[in-house]
Design an enzyme around this catalytic site. Structure first.
Site, PDB file in Angstrom:
ATOM      1  N   ARG A  35       0.893  -1.171   0.000  1.00  0.00           N
ATOM      2  CA  ARG A  35       0.000   0.000   0.000  1.00  0.00           C
ATOM      3  C   ARG A  35       0.917   1.203   0.000  1.00  0.00           C
ATOM      4  O   ARG A  35       1.783   1.332   0.874  1.00  0.00           O
ATOM      5  CB  ARG A  35      -0.867  -0.041   1.260  1.00  0.00           C
ATOM      6  CG  ARG A  35      -1.773   1.154   1.445  1.00  0.00           C
ATOM      7  CD  ARG A  35      -2.969   1.023   0.504  1.00  0.00           C
ATOM      8  NE  ARG A  35      -4.107   1.787   0.931  1.00  0.00           N
ATOM      9  CZ  ARG A  35      -4.170   3.106   0.979  1.00  0.00           C
ATOM     10  NH1 ARG A  35      -3.144   3.836   0.668  1.00  0.00           N
ATOM     11  NH2 ARG A  35      -5.282   3.696   1.355  1.00  0.00           N
ATOM     12  N   GLU A  43     -11.597   4.430  -5.446  1.00  0.00           N
ATOM     13  CA  GLU A  43     -11.933   3.011  -5.595  1.00  0.00           C
ATOM     14  C   GLU A  43     -12.237   2.733  -7.065  1.00  0.00           C
ATOM     15  O   GLU A  43     -12.607   3.644  -7.812  1.00  0.00           O
ATOM     16  CB  GLU A  43     -13.145   2.668  -4.723  1.00  0.00           C
ATOM     17  CG  GLU A  43     -12.897   2.817  -3.237  1.00  0.00           C
ATOM     18  CD  GLU A  43     -11.837   1.863  -2.717  1.00  0.00           C
ATOM     19  OE1 GLU A  43     -11.827   0.686  -3.110  1.00  0.00           O
ATOM     20  OE2 GLU A  43     -11.004   2.300  -1.905  1.00  0.00           O
ATOM     21  N   ARG A  77      -1.023  -5.620   4.535  1.00  0.00           N
ATOM     22  CA  ARG A  77      -0.158  -5.116   3.465  1.00  0.00           C
ATOM     23  C   ARG A  77       0.983  -4.295   4.064  1.00  0.00           C
ATOM     24  O   ARG A  77       0.827  -3.666   5.110  1.00  0.00           O
ATOM     25  CB  ARG A  77      -0.949  -4.217   2.501  1.00  0.00           C
ATOM     26  CG  ARG A  77      -2.075  -4.931   1.797  1.00  0.00           C
ATOM     27  CD  ARG A  77      -2.886  -3.987   0.958  1.00  0.00           C
ATOM     28  NE  ARG A  77      -3.558  -2.989   1.795  1.00  0.00           N
ATOM     29  CZ  ARG A  77      -4.525  -2.178   1.376  1.00  0.00           C
ATOM     30  NH1 ARG A  77      -4.935  -2.229   0.122  1.00  0.00           N
ATOM     31  NH2 ARG A  77      -5.082  -1.308   2.190  1.00  0.00           N
TER      32      ARG A  77
END
Length: 145
Positions: A35, A43, A77
């Site tokens: 990330r 999104e 992540r």
């Protein structure tokens, strides 16, 4: 999390702020989901979500990336500063109007705020919309359903 930089190959792009990279030497290669620190991209179903992913792909896919791990997020992540072909990816996404500076981390990455302000003033990317919706607002509204 160690501050050692990792030299990796970007093998997948999930969206405008997440990628997968292979790091390490032959025989010890590790795949890492990353990330990008300090930004939040639209999104995929939001306006400019696809364009944000395409821009990150253009910057990083099949490129050597330097990752500077900072943290882990709630999804496991690695949160990292990312450079592809020597370019700061967070700065590139924000400058193009394809990601927001993620407010909780803005103070730790002050160089991004003026880039976002310039993208807004120039009506770049998502800032060309009348009322762009932040991804965190979009996620909150769509998780309520």
């Amino acid at each position: 999390m160690s501050v050692t930089a990792l030299i990796c190959l970007v093998v997948a792009i999930s969206d405008g702020d997440t990628l997968t990279a292979r790091c390490g030497n032959t025989g010890t290669v590790q795949q890492v989901k990353v990330r990008i620190a300090a930004i939040d991209a639209p999104e995929s179903k939001q306006a400019f979500g696809v364009r944000s992913k395409e821009n990150l792909s253009r910057l990083c896919f099949r490129q050597q990336a330097t990752l500077q791990p900072l943290d882990r997020d709630d999804y496991g992540r690695t949160v990292a500063k990312v450079r592809c072909a020597g370019r700061d990816v967070a700065a590139a996404q924000v400058s193009a109007g394809l990601a927001w500076v993620y407010t909780p981390y803005a103070k730790k990455h002050p160089q991004l705020v003026p880039l976002q302000e310039r993208a807004q003033a120039d009506r770049m990317g998502l800032w060309s919309q009348k009322r762009p919706q932040a991804p965190w607002t979009y996620r909150h509204r769509h998780s309520q359903r």
